[in-house]
Design a protein around this motif. Structure first.
Motif, PDB file in Angstrom:
ATOM      1  N   SER A  25      50.843  16.792  43.906  1.00  0.00           N
ATOM      2  CA  SER A  25      51.430  15.851  44.852  1.00  0.00           C
ATOM      3  C   SER A  25      50.650  16.117  46.225  1.00  0.00           C
ATOM      4  O   SER A  25      50.594  14.951  46.952  1.00  0.00           O
ATOM      5  CB  SER A  25      53.008  16.295  45.213  1.00  0.00           C
ATOM      6  OG  SER A  25      53.789  15.764  43.979  1.00  0.00           O
ATOM      7  N   ASN A  28      47.569  14.169  45.918  1.00  0.00           N
ATOM      8  CA  ASN A  28      47.735  12.488  45.802  1.00  0.00           C
ATOM      9  C   ASN A  28      48.138  12.123  47.310  1.00  0.00           C
ATOM     10  O   ASN A  28      47.460  11.212  47.839  1.00  0.00           O
ATOM     11  CB  ASN A  28      48.960  12.256  45.256  1.00  0.00           C
ATOM     12  CG  ASN A  28      48.611  12.392  43.543  1.00  0.00           C
ATOM     13  OD1 ASN A  28      47.375  12.426  43.222  1.00  0.00           O
ATOM     14  ND2 ASN A  28      49.759  12.568  42.698  1.00  0.00           N
ATOM     15  N   TRP A  29      48.898  13.022  48.164  1.00  0.00           N
ATOM     16  CA  TRP A  29      49.181  12.707  49.408  1.00  0.00           C
ATOM     17  C   TRP A  29      47.990  12.664  50.165  1.00  0.00           C
ATOM     18  O   TRP A  29      47.652  11.828  51.140  1.00  0.00           O
ATOM     19  CB  TRP A  29      50.304  13.483  50.139  1.00  0.00           C
ATOM     20  CG  TRP A  29      50.790  13.180  51.317  1.00  0.00           C
ATOM     21  CD1 TRP A  29      51.682  12.224  51.737  1.00  0.00           C
ATOM     22  CD2 TRP A  29      50.088  13.550  52.875  1.00  0.00           C
ATOM     23  NE1 TRP A  29      51.666  11.842  53.069  1.00  0.00           N
ATOM     24  CE2 TRP A  29      51.071  12.953  53.441  1.00  0.00           C
ATOM     25  CE3 TRP A  29      49.364  14.535  53.270  1.00  0.00           C
ATOM     26  CZ2 TRP A  29      50.758  13.230  54.957  1.00  0.00           C
ATOM     27  CZ3 TRP A  29      49.187  14.831  54.386  1.00  0.00           C
ATOM     28  CH2 TRP A  29      49.970  14.214  55.421  1.00  0.00           C
ATOM     29  N   PHE A  79      46.002   9.337  49.741  1.00  0.00           N
ATOM     30  CA  PHE A  79      46.767   8.333  50.358  1.00  0.00           C
ATOM     31  C   PHE A  79      46.443   8.373  51.672  1.00  0.00           C
ATOM     32  O   PHE A  79      46.135   7.330  52.384  1.00  0.00           O
ATOM     33  CB  PHE A  79      48.326   8.619  50.139  1.00  0.00           C
ATOM     34  CG  PHE A  79      49.230   7.817  50.937  1.00  0.00           C
ATOM     35  CD1 PHE A  79      49.435   6.260  50.780  1.00  0.00           C
ATOM     36  CD2 PHE A  79      49.838   8.271  52.138  1.00  0.00           C
ATOM     37  CE1 PHE A  79      50.030   5.616  51.531  1.00  0.00           C
ATOM     38  CE2 PHE A  79      50.373   7.598  52.999  1.00  0.00           C
ATOM     39  CZ  PHE A  79      50.459   6.151  52.800  1.00  0.00           C
TER      40      PHE A  79
END
Length: 111
Positions: free
Chosen positions: A97, A100-101, A104
């Protein structure tokens, strides 16, 4: 107050950051998602970290039960490998996570 391995934390978020927080611990865990790595392999993947800092962070992660250190002494040279413990593997979704952040942020905000 929460206690884990003799350390007190004011909340669960603090406990999590106490285990994986800081500049290098999550980076080490990210690389260990690939599987078992030798010390020298970790060092090559993290060229900007000092040897002292890397050693200390690996030791802290080992003390918290997140990674395991295996030393092979059967024949020289000494070989040391690091891998995630079963407890450490519970952090895989957390590290993914965070990764992935980061992707992003780079895609949406680093223009």
């Amino acid at each position: 107050m929460y206690t884990f391995k003799g350390k007190d934390y004011p909340c669960c978020a603090s406990l999590t950051m106490g285990i994986i927080g800081g500049k290098w611990k999550t980076v080490i865990l990210y690389h260990l998602l690939e599987g078992t790595l030798r010390y020298s392999e970790i060092r090559k993947k993290m060229p900007t970290v000092t040897e002292r800092t890397l050693s200390l962070q690996l030791k802290n992660l080992e003390e918290d039960g997140v990674i395991q250190r295996k030393v092979y002494t059967t024949k020289p040279p000494l070989k040391v490998e690091y891998s995630l413990t079963d407890f450490g593997k519970t952090l895989i979704p957390v590290v993914e996570s965070i990764t992935n952040w980061g992707h992003f942020v780079l895609k949406e905000y680093a223009k």
